[in-house]
Design a protein around this motif. Structure first.
Motif, PDB file in Angstrom:
ATOM      1  N   HIS A 171       0.736  -1.213   0.163  1.00  0.00           N
ATOM      2  CA  HIS A 171       0.378   0.297   0.145  1.00  0.00           C
ATOM      3  C   HIS A 171       0.658   1.037  -0.052  1.00  0.00           C
ATOM      4  CE1 HIS A 171      -2.845   3.118   1.356  1.00  0.00           C
ATOM      5  NE2 HIS A 171      -3.701   2.282   1.213  1.00  0.00           N
ATOM      6  N   PRO A 172       0.736   2.081  -1.322  1.00  0.00           N
ATOM      7  CA  PRO A 172       1.347   3.541  -0.558  1.00  0.00           C
ATOM      8  C   PRO A 172       1.395   4.046   0.698  1.00  0.00           C
ATOM      9  CG  PRO A 172      -0.811   3.462  -2.147  1.00  0.00           C
ATOM     10  CD  PRO A 172      -0.629   2.245  -1.709  1.00  0.00           C
ATOM     11  N   THR A 173       1.749   4.756   0.695  1.00  0.00           N
ATOM     12  CA  THR A 173       2.115   5.565   1.719  1.00  0.00           C
ATOM     13  C   THR A 173       1.691   7.139   1.837  1.00  0.00           C
ATOM     14  OG1 THR A 173       4.454   4.037   2.560  1.00  0.00           O
ATOM     15  CG2 THR A 173       4.297   6.338   4.113  1.00  0.00           C
ATOM     16  N   GLN A 174       1.328   7.524   3.028  1.00  0.00           N
ATOM     17  CA  GLN A 174       0.553   8.842   2.885  1.00  0.00           C
ATOM     18  C   GLN A 174       2.317   9.714   3.567  1.00  0.00           C
ATOM     19  OE1 GLN A 174      -1.704   9.907   6.477  1.00  0.00           O
ATOM     20  NE2 GLN A 174      -2.140  11.817   5.489  1.00  0.00           N
ATOM     21  N   SER A 176       4.355  10.721   1.449  1.00  0.00           N
ATOM     22  CA  SER A 176       5.435  10.147   0.068  1.00  0.00           C
ATOM     23  C   SER A 176       5.853  10.957  -1.505  1.00  0.00           C
ATOM     24  CB  SER A 176       5.530   8.884  -0.226  1.00  0.00           C
ATOM     25  OG  SER A 176       3.999   8.055  -1.231  1.00  0.00           O
ATOM     26  N   ASP A 230       6.698   6.143  -7.075  1.00  0.00           N
ATOM     27  CA  ASP A 230       6.945   6.305  -5.925  1.00  0.00           C
ATOM     28  C   ASP A 230       8.608   6.745  -6.242  1.00  0.00           C
ATOM     29  OD1 ASP A 230       8.970   6.130  -3.442  1.00  0.00           O
ATOM     30  OD2 ASP A 230       7.028   6.133  -2.128  1.00  0.00           O
ATOM     31  N   GLU A 275      -4.803   2.978  -6.410  1.00  0.00           N
ATOM     32  CA  GLU A 275      -4.284   2.201  -5.708  1.00  0.00           C
ATOM     33  C   GLU A 275      -3.588   0.688  -6.267  1.00  0.00           C
ATOM     34  OE1 GLU A 275      -4.813   1.343  -2.103  1.00  0.00           O
ATOM     35  OE2 GLU A 275      -5.257   3.756  -1.542  1.00  0.00           O
TER      36      GLU A 275
END
Length: 301
Positions: A171-174, A176, A230, A275
């Motif tokens: 999961h992507p990261t807040q 980033s 990212d 996502e």
């Protein structure tokens, strides 16, 4: 969603755009000011605190991105994809040549001969790739299309020196740092992950756990399907798909955010992505889409 090329024609005079069919599209953004509600200012760091070390940044180029007739996309692989597997192209469900999938509609293994312009690092076209089929597409819960190509990763690498972009399996990261790389416009947008949206509603469609950008990713029509990369890992964490153009509430080209309690928030000028880590468990041996695999949560037909 971000307009495809034809859908953006109405804004051409101001943005020098053109767009293809009115896909729920990301509108041209007119303000760089954050549209989110005012937040409490961050506290100052202790006077003697050591400066934080900046995370290493991966070089992000156009290599591996593609231009569609009306949208953007990228050649992608999973962490377990093999060199001789047929290559895959990722874009949006609303970018399909057959039109928008309806709510609840899932397309699998649909024949296609769609062409894609493959770009190198500088954004120059190096060849035309061609699909053999739409392996998977939907606008339910997410907004993705995955095309299977007639060439393998090894053939693309040996013929043109270009590697596929890798999907992150987490999961992507807040917070980033990310870049949205549009093969259609040969333009890159830089911003951060502002947060995640429980439900994002646009017209008849609803998407789950969407990525919300900070305001500097003011993407425009034609950027639909762009990979969101990212900058620390260099991996794809999302696919660009929409934004609120006019401040309207939950209409096409004006998605709204809905929280767990049903509260609706409209953020004019803010853009979103879907996502992509959820795709990884659904791709098996030989890059075959297998919706029955353990951990696969993509909607099924």
């Amino acid at each position: 969603m971000k307009k495809s090329f034809v859908g953006a024609l109405g804004a051409v005079s101001a943005l020098l755009l053109a767009a293809a069919g009115a896909v729920p599209a990301v509108a041209a953004q007119t303000s760089d000011a954050p549209a989110a509600p005012v937040t409490t200012p961050a506290k100052a760091a202790p006077a003697k605190a050591a400066p934080a070390k900046a995370a290493p940044v991966k070089a992000v180029t156009f290599a591996g991105t593609v231009a569609l007739s009306n949208c953007s996309g990228s050649v992608i692989r999973t962490p377990s994809s093999q060199p001789n597997d047929p290559a895959l192209v990722l874009s949006n469900g609303h970018c399909l040549e057959s039109g928008f999938p309806g709510p609840g509609e899932v397309i699998v293994d649909q024949p296609s001969t769609r062409s894609f312009s493959l770009l190198n690092a500088s954004g120059s076209k190096v060849t035309t790739l061609r699909a053999s089929k739409v392996a998977y597409a939907t606008m339910t819960d997410t907004d993705i299309s995955i095309y299977q190509l007639t060439k393998s990763y090894a053939q693309i690498q040996s013929g043109y020196g270009i590697s596929a972009l890798t999907l992150n399996d987490a999961h992507p990261t807040q917070g980033s740092a990310i870049k949205v790389v549009s093969g259609y416009w040969k333009r890159t947008y830089s911003c951060n992950v502002d947060g995640f949206v429980y439900r994002l509603k646009e017209g008849d469609w609803t998407w789950k756990d969407s990525v919300r950008y900070t305001s500097s990713c003011n993407t425009i029509g034609g950027t639909s399907g762009s990979p969101v990369i990212d900058t620390t890992t260099g991996k794809v964490v999302a696919v660009n798909n929409t934004g609120n153009e006019d401040g309207q509430r939950c209409t096409e080209n004006n998605p709204c955010e809905v929280d767990q309690n049903g509260n609706v928030t409209v953020r004019q000028g803010i853009n979103y992505a879907q996502e992509t880590y959820i795709i990884v468990p659904c791709i098996g041996v030989g890059n075959k889409i297998d919706l029955s695999r353990a951990g696969c949560t993509l909607p099924k037909p």
